[in-house]
Each structure stands twice: as structure tokens, then as C-alpha cells.
Motif scaffolding. Structure first.
Motif, PDB file in Angstrom:
ATOM      1  N   ASN A  70      13.250  -4.834  -2.501  1.00 52.63           N
ATOM      2  CA  ASN A  70      13.090  -6.276  -2.670  1.00 52.63           C
ATOM      3  C   ASN A  70      14.391  -6.924  -3.115  1.00 52.63           C
ATOM      4  OD1 ASN A  70      13.326  -5.500  -5.350  1.00 52.63           O
ATOM      5  ND2 ASN A  70      11.139  -5.738  -5.795  1.00 52.63           N
ATOM      6  N   GLN A 124       4.181   1.734   7.381  1.00 53.89           N
ATOM      7  CA  GLN A 124       4.535   0.580   6.561  1.00 53.89           C
ATOM      8  C   GLN A 124       3.282  -0.082   6.014  1.00 53.89           C
ATOM      9  OE1 GLN A 124       7.518  -2.228   8.016  1.00 53.89           O
ATOM     10  NE2 GLN A 124       8.078  -0.764   9.635  1.00 53.89           N
ATOM     11  N   ILE A 125       3.352  -0.537   4.772  1.00 53.55           N
ATOM     12  CA  ILE A 125       2.240  -1.260   4.154  1.00 53.55           C
ATOM     13  C   ILE A 125       2.794  -2.472   3.422  1.00 53.55           C
ATOM     14  CG2 ILE A 125       0.789   0.795   3.926  1.00 53.55           C
ATOM     15  CD1 ILE A 125       1.616   0.969   0.998  1.00 53.55           C
ATOM     16  N   ASP A 126       1.906  -3.362   3.014  1.00 50.13           N
ATOM     17  CA  ASP A 126       2.267  -4.539   2.213  1.00 50.13           C
ATOM     18  C   ASP A 126       3.377  -5.362   2.866  1.00 50.13           C
ATOM     19  OD1 ASP A 126       0.372  -3.733   0.430  1.00 50.13           O
ATOM     20  OD2 ASP A 126       1.778  -3.030  -1.098  1.00 50.13           O
ATOM     21  N   GLY A 127       3.256  -5.575   4.165  1.00 53.27           N
ATOM     22  CA  GLY A 127       4.210  -6.416   4.875  1.00 53.27           C
ATOM     23  C   GLY A 127       5.624  -5.870   4.887  1.00 53.27           C
ATOM     24  N   TYR A 154       6.942  -4.107   2.437  1.00 54.89           N
ATOM     25  CA  TYR A 154       7.420  -3.870   1.067  1.00 54.89           C
ATOM     26  C   TYR A 154       6.934  -2.519   0.526  1.00 54.89           C
ATOM     27  CZ  TYR A 154       9.330  -8.557   0.505  1.00 54.89           C
ATOM     28  OH  TYR A 154      10.094  -9.685   0.622  1.00 54.89           O
ATOM     29  N   GLY A 155       6.382  -1.693   1.391  1.00 53.95           N
ATOM     30  CA  GLY A 155       5.942  -0.389   0.941  1.00 53.95           C
ATOM     31  C   GLY A 155       5.726   0.543   2.114  1.00 53.95           C
ATOM     32  N   GLU A 177       3.551   4.478   3.242  1.00 56.25           N
ATOM     33  CA  GLU A 177       2.472   5.407   2.893  1.00 56.25           C
ATOM     34  C   GLU A 177       2.669   6.709   3.654  1.00 56.25           C
ATOM     35  OE1 GLU A 177      -1.805   4.172   2.467  1.00 56.25           O
ATOM     36  OE2 GLU A 177      -1.974   5.362   4.327  1.00 56.25           O
ATOM     37  N   ASN A 203       1.452   6.345  -1.883  1.00 55.40           N
ATOM     38  CA  ASN A 203       1.849   4.959  -1.608  1.00 55.40           C
ATOM     39  C   ASN A 203       3.025   4.575  -2.506  1.00 55.40           C
ATOM     40  OD1 ASN A 203      -0.124   4.619   0.265  1.00 55.40           O
ATOM     41  ND2 ASN A 203      -1.524   3.460  -1.043  1.00 55.40           N
ATOM     42  N   THR A 226       5.419   1.049  -3.226  1.00 53.19           N
ATOM     43  CA  THR A 226       5.648  -0.370  -2.933  1.00 53.19           C
ATOM     44  C   THR A 226       6.657  -0.940  -3.916  1.00 53.19           C
ATOM     45  OG1 THR A 226       3.788  -1.042  -4.344  1.00 53.19           O
ATOM     46  CG2 THR A 226       3.333  -0.723  -1.998  1.00 53.19           C
ATOM     47  N   PRO A 257       7.046  -4.746  -4.968  1.00 52.63           N
ATOM     48  CA  PRO A 257       6.591  -6.131  -4.801  1.00 52.63           C
ATOM     49  C   PRO A 257       7.770  -7.109  -4.750  1.00 52.63           C
ATOM     50  CG  PRO A 257       5.291  -5.004  -6.466  1.00 52.63           C
ATOM     51  CD  PRO A 257       6.428  -4.097  -6.133  1.00 52.63           C
TER      52      PRO A 257
END
Length: 828
Positions: free
Chosen positions: A559, A623-626, A628-629, A631, A644, A646, A648
Motif C-alpha cells: 500500500n 489475488q484478493i481484496d482488490g 491488496y492481498g 491467498e 491470506n 493483505t 489494507p
């Protein structure tokens, strides 16, 4: 009643005469303003006049000018002799300036160069030097040597404008060129800086000369030199504007600023050149949407403030202290700030006091020096007060000239006063007492003083060059060529140029600078971010950060404050995920890791297994959370383990969760464990936090110290801590273990860790969130990796390049290895 005759006085008691109209309010205001301007800017001033505009006229001026040229050439030749050792000129900066100059002279260049983003005036001359030298390596030397000569000659013109004795002006010129610290400009290669400094010196010199000579050519050249300075280097231009503004204010105080500077043919012509040149450049780049270099995006102000004491280096304030104590002594930033503020107050107070009590003592030379000092001091104080991340290391280069002149001024004044006295009465009386013939009216020895002083100055400068300039120059040359300047590096770059493969390259060390691009002409070089280095524009900072991350990780989520990296996915590369890191300025710094090989699951049937043994490859990544993470899913016999990770957005958090779910009801999960441990070359120490389930991990890195606060949920999952131990092989660690609360195990176990790194900061916010090295390199058309196996480099191995990117070794030359990547990465 008889009529009153014309011209007779009115009769007593008659009507009062009607006063003549006095004009409108606007006309009166205009008249008052015009009168004020005429008083403040007189047409004629009491400035002492000389024919040449120098502090004194001399019939030997052409000879002294030749001596000044010879001194400048001598120091240029000395520099050329010192830098003959390595095939590539010293410093990394010259590579940037040379590659930027190519479009100005029609040479092929990389598409990454933006010719007008930086003040452009120096680059045609750099490009011309490359053409004359038939290449960048000799061309860079030709440009710098020519700049030393030009600066020396310009310095003499300024010195003679302020000093009456030519010999002292020559001495000041040589002391500047040979000053040990000032000559760093030659060795790190500040091409635009030294080029603009030539015109700063000329602008001040021709302004002072015009005040005395009133020659239109001097006034016109003043305006041309001012425009050239602003079109060559931003900071130098700002300093010149400050000097001129303060000098103009001082001249106004003593009514010595003539309005002909603006309102004359030469003045208007010079202003026209200035407006068209400077204004035209900025208007053209504005309408062309060309972004200019920004030092505000380059380095954090807190880091730069530590460099504030370097501003005072020309004064050698700590030298007596070091001589007494026989140990190095350094000023702190607060001490330097206090001295600069005190110096500013003393300069201003002295000018105001003399204006009140002794205005005749405020001569133009002294006002020039005071304005010069105040411009540097004011810039330093303003940068500190408003937290402007300016490069304080540049300021000393502007101060050496006024410091040297201020030191020589008393000698110049005393000698000139002594030579100007009428000694005839004294000499005649002395001859009468001795019964000798009276001496000539003008003793012959007076005409020999300046030549004798000149000879002494030249002899002294030879001693300075041998004992001071040359040894320090050799030291600088060694320092600024220790990386990427020798034959081995040149051989590696030539291998890229001769490969016939079209494409760009990434280097594992920032110290290659842009030399690969400069030497090969058409290839863009991407280098890791340099600690505390100037990025100038956000896109360059982003490229440097992306290069650093892409060389050490296959995938990264970030981020722009913190990040988590997967170093590789091939067998043998995947067992350190995630590696947790944080940004410090423009540097991404790995801190510690949770190896996948440390994840262990125990089942109710008594079996225990590692989720990812050290030799395993990575499972598919999602990819997860757009973005930002990510898995990972590890399907194991009897259970499914999911990891997982991430980061944020707009936070300093890295969040990690682990879960193990039984595949059925017959075999359950009895425990889940993992561990955090140190990464290579980053020692750490861990302590328990103040709340249940928390810990603090302290990391000491070369780019800053970080403390990461970890919070484990559930709190009982925080197991044993292994604190720092200096025993060889000992590793700081945090052990995580969650046991089932059911006697026979549970259908699922899950634990998570929040890692907060509040000290993280970045110069930009545009990097991330998902970084895939293959995508980055394909977008950059990367076909080569230039690897350096020694210090100051990110280490990549041949096995890693082959397994992760299917790369192959193209060339090996000393510590340099060139890898070529498949055509799928771009470049054709």
C-alpha cells in the motif's frame, strides 16, 4: 463705475482670486510615484567609475587575463590527469546528463529521456562535447575540463570587479578551483550545476562592472548571464535571484542603483532576452505538458535536515577545535542552525548600522558579498522553517567564492591604501636628511607591486595544487569510481551492446547509474532506489522502488507504506512467504519473514506435516481484496490449509491469517503452528507487548530502525519468543501455536496476526497494490539483468534467474554478470 484695468490689483473687499487647477487625484498620485522612483533610482550615482568596470584599471589587464586563463587551464589539466585511471569518468551523475544531451545534437537515445524536463541550456554543450570526443567517455571529460576553464575565467572577472589588486584576484580564482571540497563538483559530475555557476558568477561580475563603467555591453551581458543561469540549473538560478534581489535592496539603501538597468536600450534589450528565454522555456513546457524536475519529491525533509551543518563547511569552523583536540569534531544541525541565524542577524545589523552611521563604508563590493552570504543563509533558514527537503550539500559550493573574497578583502584594501598614498613629501624629507637627490615623483617600485604579487600568487597556487588539490582529487576519483567505472564493467556493458538483442535492462545496484544507457545509447536502465537519493519526479521514484522489489520478489502486495513479498514460486525459491517489509523514504526494506516451510499442522490420527517443505514449489496464487492481498491454498491429506496476506490501503498494517480445515469428520485438526524469523542481513529483537497476545519486533537496518507491533488472535496462539542472541546461528523468532480446545481435535483452526509498522513512510503513494515482476519487466521491455556480486547490490543468483524467468547467462566480467531474458519479456 469705471472698469478695472488689466493687471491692476483687485479692489479691497472684492472677490478672492480663483486658484489654478491642480490636476486630478490620479495625476497627483502618478507625479508623487514618479518622483519617488526618480529619487530611488537616480540616473547618475556616486559609484566610483573605471573604464573597464573592474575595481581598478590597469594597463596590464590583458596580461592578467592571460594569466587567469592559464591558471584555469592548469587546474583543468590536473583534473584530466587525475581521472585518467578508469575508462569511465567519475561519478554517476554524468551518465544522466550525457544521455539527456543526445537529442539536442541529433544522437540516438532512449525513449525514457525527456529533453526539456530539466533546464536545458547545458545539454547542447554536453552533446557537442560528446561529438567532439567521438563518444560519451571522452566527451564527458571534455565538457568538465572546459567547464573548469570557463568557471576559472569567469571567477577572475568577478574577483577583479571586487578586488583592486589583480594578483589577489588571481589568487582567489585559483583557491576556488583548487579548494578540496569545492572540487567534488568535478568528480561527482554536477554538469548543470557547474555550468550554471559559471553564469551566476558572470551575472554578478557584469552587474558590478556596469555600475562603474556604464558600458551598455556590460549591462546586456548581465541580463544574458542571468537568463543563462536560470536556464541551466534550478537551485543555482534561485540562489542568483536571491543574490541580485538582496544586492538591489542594498544599493537602494545607498541610492546607488541606476534606473538605466531597466530603462535604457541595453537594459530593455537584456530584459527582452531574459523574458523571451526564461519565459519562453517555461511557457513552452507548460503548453507541451512537460513536467519539470521536483526536488520536493526527492527526499524526506527530516533526512535532509541532518545535512544542515554542511552549509557551513566553507568556514572551517571546526578546524581549530580539531587541531586542539586531535579528534574529529562535527556541528549538530541545531548548532549549525544557530550559527546561520546569528550570521544572518549580524549581516543585516551591520548593513543597517553602517547605513545610519557610515554610509560611505557600504561600498558595492561589500554589499555584493553581504547579499551573497544572506542569499545562502536565507535559503537554508527558509528550507528548515518550512520543512523543504532541499539538498543542503549543494549550498557550500555557492559559498566558497564569497568566503575566499571576504578573506582577501582586508589585504586588498590595506595594500591599495598603501599604494595610493602620496609619499613624495616623506621621501623628499628623508633624502634631504641624508643629503641625497630627491626621488622620482612616482617611485618605480610601485609599478612592480602587482607583477610581484601575481608571481607570488601563481607560485602559491602551484604549492596548493601539489599539497592539497591533487591528493584530495585522487581521493575523490577513487571514491566516485569504486563502482561501475572500471574495465570489467565496461566489458559487461559492451557485451549488452554487442548482443544484437533489442531491449532494456535492470541492474542490481544503483551505482551503475545511467552508464549502461549512456554507453549503449538506446537502452533504458532501471536501477534500485538509492538511499537518500534524489528522484526529482515521482515517476522516477516509483521506477526505483519497483526495481528494488522486482529484483527480490516474484510477487508483492503493498500500500506504498508496508508490503509483503513472495520471493519466488519455483521449487527451492518458495519458502519465505510472506517477507514483511516497510518503506523508508524511497527504499523498500525487508524486515522479517514467516516462512511457508514453518507452517505445521497436526491431525488427530497422529500425523504431522509441513505445509510447504523447503524444496516445494508454490501452489497457485490468487489475488484478493482488490489486489491488496493474496491467498495460497495448500491441499494436504486430511485437511486444507489457507494462508491470506493483505495490506489494507492507507495503513501501516500487514494482516496474515492461517486456517486449517479438516476434510471430513473422521480425522480432525489438533494444532496449527507457524513462526516469524529474521531475514538475511537484518538483525532483529523481539519482546512481549503490554497486552495479551502482543509482541514488539525491533529491526535495525541501514535505512532506518523500525519497530513492528504484532497482535495475535486468539491471544493464546502467541507462543514462545526467542530474543536476540549473539551466538552464531541463533535466530530471533516468534513462535505461533494454536491447539484445539477439543480433546479429539476440531474441524477447523484459525489464527491471525496484525503487524503495524508506524515508522513506515514513502515519498510517493502511487506504487502497488499488486506487483508482478514478470508484468513489470514486460511493460519495461526488459531483456537484460546486469548483476553485481559485491557490496551495494541486491543479490540474485543464476539459479534464481533461470528457475523464475528462464534467463540465461550472456556474459561474465569480474563481479558483473549479464543475463538475457526470453523474448516474451519484450524488446523483440
Amino acid at each position: 463705475m469705471p472698469q478695472e484695468s488689466v493687471g491692476t490689483a483687485p479692489q479691497a473687499g472684492g472677490p478672492a482670486p480663483i486658484p489654478a487647477p491642480s490636476g486630478s487625484i490620479l495625476s497627483r498620485i502618478y507625479a508623487d510615484f514618479k518622483g519617488l522612483i526618480l529619487r530611488m533610482f537616480p540616473a547618475e550615482t556616486d559609484e566610483p567609475r573605471t573604464r573597464t568596470g573592474f575595481a581598478s584599471d590597469s594597463r596590464r589587464d590583458p596580461i592578467y587575463l592571460l594569466v587567469a586563463l592559464a591558471i584555469a587551464v592548469g587546474f583543468a589539466v590536473l583534473w584530466l590527469w587525475i581521472v585518467r585511471v578508469q575508462p569511465i569518468p567519475p561519478g554517476g551523475d554524468p551518465s544522466t546528463w550525457i544521455i539527456t544531451s543526445y537529442p539536442f545534437v541529433g544522437l540516438p537515445t532512449t525513449s525514457g529521456v525527456q529533453p526539456l524536463a530539466y533546464p536545458p541550456l547545458a545539454f547542447p554543450f554536453v552533446g557537442l562535447s560528446v561529438l567532439i570526443g567521438n563518444g560519451p567517455l571522452l566527451g564527458g571529460r571534455i565538457f568538465m575540463a572546459s567547464s573548469i576553464v570557463a568557471l576559472g575565467y569567469a571567477s577572475y572577472l568577478l574577483n577583479r570587479s571586487l578586488l583592486e589588486r589583480p594578483g589577489l584576484a588571481l589568487l582567489a580564482q585559483g583557491l576556488l578551483l583548487g579548494e578540496p571540497d569545492f572540487q567534488q563538483l568535478y568528480y561527482f559530475g554536477g554538469y548543470p550545476n557547474i555550468f550554471a555557476l559559471i553564469f551566476l558568477v558572470l551575472a554578478v561580475a557584469y552587474l558590478v562592472r556596469y555600475l562603474r563603467s556604464r558600458q551598455p555591453s556590460h549591462l546586456f551581458l548581465f541580463w544574458v548571464a542571468t537568463a543563462a543561469c536560470l536556464l541551466s540549473h534550478s537551485l543555482t538560478g534561485v540562489i542568483l535571484v536571491g543574490i541580485l534581489a538582496l544586492l538591489a535592496l542594498g544599493l537602494l539603501l545607498v541610492r546607488r542603483l541606476p534606473r538605466t538597468i531597466l530603462w535604457s536600450r541595453a537594459g530593455l534589450a537584456g530584459v527582452g532576452v531574459f523574458v523571451v528565454g526564461v519565459g519562453g522555456y517555461y511557457l513552452a513546457t507548460y503548453f507541451a505538458n512537460i513536467a519539470h524536475a521536483s526536488y520536493f519529491d526527492s527526499t524526506a525533509s527530516a533526512t535532509k535536515t541532518q545535512l544542515l551543518p554542511t552549509v557551513l563547511r566553507p568556514f572551517y569552523l571546526t578546524s581549530p577545535w580539531q587541531w586542539i583536540t586531535h579528534s574529529p569534531q562535527f556541528l549538530t544541525p541545531h548548532q549549525a542552525l544557530a550559527i546561520i541565524a546569528l550570521g544572518t542577524a549580524v549581516c543585516i545589523g551591520a548593513v543597517l548600522l553602517l547605513r545610519w552611521r557610515r554610509p560611505a563604508w557600504l561600498t558595492t563590493p561589500w554589499l555584493t558579498l553581504v547579499a551573497w552570504f544572506l542569499a545562502i543563509f536565507a535559503g537554508s533558514l527558509a528550507a528548515y522553517a518550512f520543512s523543504i527537503p532541499i539538498d543542503y550539500r549543494r549550498f557550500p559550493y555557492f559559498l566558497y567564492t564569497p568566503v575566499i573574497l571576504a578573506a582577501l578583502f582586508p589585504f586588498d584594501w590595506a595594500l591599495s591604501e598603501w599604494l595610493s598614498r602620496d609619499w613624495s613629501a616623506y621621501l623628499m624629507a628623508r633624502a634631504a636628511r641624508r643629503h641625497r637627490a630627491p626621488p622620482p615623483v612616482r617611485p618605480r617600485w610601485r609599478s612592480r607591486v602587482d607583477p610581484t604579487l601575481t608571481a607570488g600568487a601563481v607560485a602559491g597556487l602551484v604549492v596548493v595544487a601539489i599539497l592539497s588539490t591533487s591528493p584530495s582529487g585522487v581521493s575523490y576519483e577513487t571514491y566516485y569510481t569504486q563502482y561501475a567505472h572500471n574495465d570489467a564493467f565496461l566489458s559487461a556493458v559492451n557485451a549488452i551492446a554487442a548482443s544484437g538483442v533489442v531491449g532494456n535492462l535492470v541492474a542490481t545496484t544503483p551505482f551503475v547509474a545511467h552508464w549502461p544507457s549512456t554507453i549503449t545509447a538506446t537502452r533504458t536502465t532501471y536501477v534500485p532506489a538509492l538511499a537518500n537519493g534524489n528522484g526529482y519526479v515521482s515517476s522516477h521514484v516509483q521506477d526505483g522502488e519497483a526495481t528494488s522489489i522486482s529484483l527480490t520478489g516474484r510477487y508483492t502486495v503493498t500500500n506504498a507504506l508496508v508490503g509483503a513479498t513472495v520471493p519466488g514460486v519455483a521449487a527451492g525459491d518458495f519458502n519465505s512467504t510472506p517477507i514483511i517489509g516497510a518503506f523508508a523514504g524511497n527504499i523498500y526494506q525487508p524486515l522479517f519473514q514467516m516462512p511457508a516451510a514453518s507452517i505445521v499442522v497436526n491431525l488427530s490420527d497422529g500425523s504431522e506435516f509441513l505445509v510447504a517443505p523447503a524444496t516445494s514449489a508454490a501452489p497457485p496464487i490468487t489475488q484478493i481484496d482488490g489486489g491488496y492481498g493474496y491467498e495460497f491454498s495448500f491441499p494436504e491429506p486430511g485437511c486444507l490449509v489457507v494462508e491470506n496476506v493483505t495490506v489494507p490501503a492507507a495503513s501501516d498494517l500487514v494482516q496474515i491469517s492461517l486456517s486449517a480445515r479438516a476434510n471430513g469428520s473422521s480425522v480432525l485438526v489438533t494444532s496449527l503452528q507457524a513462526r516469524f524469523s529474521t531475514v538475511n542481513l537484518v538483525p532483529g529483537n523481539v519482546t512481549l507487548g503490554s497486552s495479551p497476545g502482543s509482541f514488539a519486533w525491533a529491526s535495525a537496518t541501514r535505512n532506518g530502525n523500525f519497530t513492528t507491533t504484532g497482535t495475535v488472535a486468539p491471544a493464546v496462539a502467541l507462543g514462545r519468543l526467542v530474543a536476540y542472541n549473539s551466538t552464531p546461528g541463533a535466530t530471533t523468532a516468534v513462535l505461533l501455536r494454536l491447539n484445539s480446545t477439543q480433546p479429539n481435535g476440531s474441524g477447523a483452526l484459525a489464527m491471525s496476526v496484525n503487524l503495524a509498522i508506524p515508522a513506515a513512510y514513502n515519498l510517493i503513494s502511487s506504487i502497488g497494490p499488486w506487483l508482478d515482476t514478470s508484468q513489470i519487466w514486460t511493460g519495461w521491455d526488459i531483456r537484460f539483468i546486469l548483476s553485481y556480486s559485491q557490496v551495494a547490490a541486491l543479490h540474485v543468483t543464476t539459479n534464481y534467474i533461470q528457475s523464475e524467468y528462464d534467463g540465461a547467462v550472456l556474459s561474465t566480467s569480474g563481479p558483473w554478470t549479464v543475463y538475457v531474458l526470453p523474448a516474451s519479456f519484450g524488446g523483440g
